[in-house]
Design a protein around this motif. Sequence first.
Motif, PDB file in Angstrom:
ATOM      1  N   LEU A  67       1.615  -3.812 -19.264  1.00 15.61           N
ATOM      2  CA  LEU A  67       0.732  -4.723 -18.591  1.00 15.61           C
ATOM      3  C   LEU A  67       0.675  -4.459 -17.143  1.00 15.61           C
ATOM      4  O   LEU A  67      -0.344  -4.369 -16.285  1.00 15.61           O
ATOM      5  CB  LEU A  67       1.289  -6.036 -18.544  1.00 15.61           C
ATOM      6  CG  LEU A  67       1.317  -6.738 -20.042  1.00 15.61           C
ATOM      7  CD1 LEU A  67       1.778  -7.974 -20.102  1.00 15.61           C
ATOM      8  CD2 LEU A  67      -0.152  -6.832 -20.578  1.00 15.61           C
ATOM      9  N   SER A  68       1.799  -4.040 -16.325  1.00 15.40           N
ATOM     10  CA  SER A  68       1.881  -3.459 -15.254  1.00 15.40           C
ATOM     11  C   SER A  68       0.841  -2.294 -14.868  1.00 15.40           C
ATOM     12  O   SER A  68       0.409  -2.058 -13.819  1.00 15.40           O
ATOM     13  CB  SER A  68       3.172  -3.014 -14.591  1.00 15.40           C
ATOM     14  OG  SER A  68       3.974  -1.809 -15.328  1.00 15.40           O
ATOM     15  N   GLU A  69       1.127  -1.263 -16.082  1.00 13.16           N
ATOM     16  CA  GLU A  69      -0.073  -0.048 -15.836  1.00 13.16           C
ATOM     17  C   GLU A  69      -1.472  -0.651 -15.911  1.00 13.16           C
ATOM     18  O   GLU A  69      -2.240  -0.089 -15.417  1.00 13.16           O
ATOM     19  CB  GLU A  69       0.289   0.951 -17.089  1.00 13.16           C
ATOM     20  CG  GLU A  69      -0.475   2.151 -17.022  1.00 13.16           C
ATOM     21  CD  GLU A  69      -0.488   3.268 -15.677  1.00 13.16           C
ATOM     22  OE1 GLU A  69      -1.468   3.762 -15.464  1.00 13.16           O
ATOM     23  OE2 GLU A  69       0.454   3.100 -15.017  1.00 13.16           O
ATOM     24  N   ALA A  70      -1.755  -1.564 -16.694  1.00 15.36           N
ATOM     25  CA  ALA A  70      -3.019  -2.072 -16.821  1.00 15.36           C
ATOM     26  C   ALA A  70      -3.663  -2.684 -15.423  1.00 15.36           C
ATOM     27  O   ALA A  70      -4.746  -2.609 -15.286  1.00 15.36           O
ATOM     28  CB  ALA A  70      -3.097  -2.968 -18.035  1.00 15.36           C
ATOM     29  N   VAL A  71      -2.944  -3.466 -14.823  1.00 15.42           N
ATOM     30  CA  VAL A  71      -3.232  -4.193 -13.500  1.00 15.42           C
ATOM     31  C   VAL A  71      -3.561  -2.987 -12.497  1.00 15.42           C
ATOM     32  O   VAL A  71      -4.083  -3.270 -11.497  1.00 15.42           O
ATOM     33  CB  VAL A  71      -2.447  -5.257 -13.232  1.00 15.42           C
ATOM     34  CG1 VAL A  71      -2.312  -6.266 -14.460  1.00 15.42           C
ATOM     35  CG2 VAL A  71      -0.850  -4.756 -12.600  1.00 15.42           C
ATOM     36  N   ILE A  72      -2.643  -1.915 -12.400  1.00 16.77           N
ATOM     37  CA  ILE A  72      -2.759  -0.976 -11.312  1.00 16.77           C
ATOM     38  C   ILE A  72      -3.516  -0.208 -11.437  1.00 16.77           C
ATOM     39  O   ILE A  72      -3.921   0.745 -10.306  1.00 16.77           O
ATOM     40  CB  ILE A  72      -1.126  -0.625 -10.899  1.00 16.77           C
ATOM     41  CG1 ILE A  72      -1.087  -0.086  -9.341  1.00 16.77           C
ATOM     42  CG2 ILE A  72      -0.860   0.611 -11.990  1.00 16.77           C
ATOM     43  CD1 ILE A  72       0.350   0.242  -8.832  1.00 16.77           C
ATOM     44  N   ARG A  73      -4.043   0.418 -12.519  1.00 21.46           N
ATOM     45  CA  ARG A  73      -4.770   1.839 -12.633  1.00 21.46           C
ATOM     46  C   ARG A  73      -6.424   1.173 -12.199  1.00 21.46           C
ATOM     47  O   ARG A  73      -6.687   0.051 -12.195  1.00 21.46           O
ATOM     48  CB  ARG A  73      -4.782   1.980 -14.163  1.00 21.46           C
ATOM     49  CG  ARG A  73      -5.446   0.948 -15.086  1.00 21.46           C
ATOM     50  CD  ARG A  73      -5.216   1.406 -16.664  1.00 21.46           C
ATOM     51  NE  ARG A  73      -5.690   2.707 -16.942  1.00 21.46           N
ATOM     52  CZ  ARG A  73      -7.049   2.999 -17.181  1.00 21.46           C
ATOM     53  NH1 ARG A  73      -7.717   1.969 -17.653  1.00 21.46           N
ATOM     54  NH2 ARG A  73      -7.453   4.067 -17.523  1.00 21.46           N
ATOM     55  N   ARG A  74      -6.838   2.375 -11.845  1.00 27.12           N
ATOM     56  CA  ARG A  74      -8.230   2.470 -11.347  1.00 27.12           C
ATOM     57  C   ARG A  74      -8.556   1.097 -10.341  1.00 27.12           C
ATOM     58  O   ARG A  74      -9.388   0.449 -10.211  1.00 27.12           O
ATOM     59  CB  ARG A  74      -9.297   1.892 -12.706  1.00 27.12           C
ATOM     60  CG  ARG A  74      -9.392   2.732 -13.861  1.00 27.12           C
ATOM     61  CD  ARG A  74     -10.509   2.846 -14.357  1.00 27.12           C
ATOM     62  NE  ARG A  74     -11.552   2.842 -13.951  1.00 27.12           N
ATOM     63  CZ  ARG A  74     -13.123   2.963 -14.098  1.00 27.12           C
ATOM     64  NH1 ARG A  74     -13.209   2.480 -15.419  1.00 27.12           N
ATOM     65  NH2 ARG A  74     -13.957   3.330 -13.475  1.00 27.12           N
ATOM     66  N   LEU A  75      -7.738   1.233  -9.272  1.00 28.08           N
ATOM     67  CA  LEU A  75      -7.944   0.567  -8.089  1.00 28.08           C
ATOM     68  C   LEU A  75      -8.214   1.639  -7.022  1.00 28.08           C
ATOM     69  O   LEU A  75      -7.521   2.525  -7.017  1.00 28.08           O
ATOM     70  CB  LEU A  75      -6.803  -0.229  -7.559  1.00 28.08           C
ATOM     71  CG  LEU A  75      -6.120  -1.313  -8.464  1.00 28.08           C
ATOM     72  CD1 LEU A  75      -4.801  -2.054  -8.072  1.00 28.08           C
ATOM     73  CD2 LEU A  75      -7.411  -2.382  -8.494  1.00 28.08           C
ATOM     74  N   ARG A  76      -9.165   1.159  -5.841  1.00 23.68           N
ATOM     75  CA  ARG A  76      -9.502   2.016  -4.819  1.00 23.68           C
ATOM     76  C   ARG A  76      -9.126   1.465  -3.716  1.00 23.68           C
ATOM     77  O   ARG A  76      -9.467   0.148  -3.261  1.00 23.68           O
ATOM     78  CB  ARG A  76     -11.033   2.491  -4.910  1.00 23.68           C
ATOM     79  CG  ARG A  76     -11.434   3.146  -3.549  1.00 23.68           C
ATOM     80  CD  ARG A  76     -12.878   3.506  -3.575  1.00 23.68           C
ATOM     81  NE  ARG A  76     -13.186   4.506  -4.446  1.00 23.68           N
ATOM     82  CZ  ARG A  76     -14.497   5.203  -4.713  1.00 23.68           C
ATOM     83  NH1 ARG A  76     -15.335   4.619  -4.037  1.00 23.68           N
ATOM     84  NH2 ARG A  76     -14.623   6.276  -5.485  1.00 23.68           N
TER      85      ARG A  76
END
Length: 199
Positions: free
Chosen positions: A61-70
């Motif tokens: 879940l932590s990987e899902a929320v932090i990925r693809r952020l600019r």
Amino acid sequence: MSFDWIRRLWRPRRTIWPTRDGWWSLFAAVGLGVAAVNTGNNLLYLLSSMLLALVVVSGILSEAVIRRLRLALALPDELVAGQPTLLGATLQNLKRWTPSYSITLELHEEGGTRRYIYVPRIPPGDARLVTWEATLLRRGRHRLGGVRITTRFPFGIFLKAGQPTLRVSDDSCSLRRTRACAFDAAAGDFLLGSEFPAY
């Protein structure tokens, strides 16, 4: 032959480290596992399995929320030495369906001090502008210590953070008095070496 996999092995895109509650959870899982092996109690096996499953779910879940952020740095048109000014950063969620929760911006300032800005939620395809006050005491060029994206979502037992990799999209800032500069970075990337002038 490409050796990118070696570089990714030694310098992964993100790091994950247990918090204080995370260490207690890991110790409890190991202790319950040892006790279950020694006693053969099915209930202890179940409790140990539940704690280990909690660790796995937390990582996913932590990987899902932090990925693809600019992360894009926004500077004012004018910076005056000795006067407080507002610096800003735009945090954009590039995911189409998944929102990002419990994001923290870790600001590394001159002198080794750190500042933390908490963003509770970013909807998919949306962006949040965060600002902080800074005072530049001298004229000339200044170096931004760094901005990093971290999260403890969902259970607060692990801290996931980005690695220091600079990806600058526009470094054409000059010593002119009025200009607009934006530095783009991938999720969790430090903005090391980003310099801006003060007048």
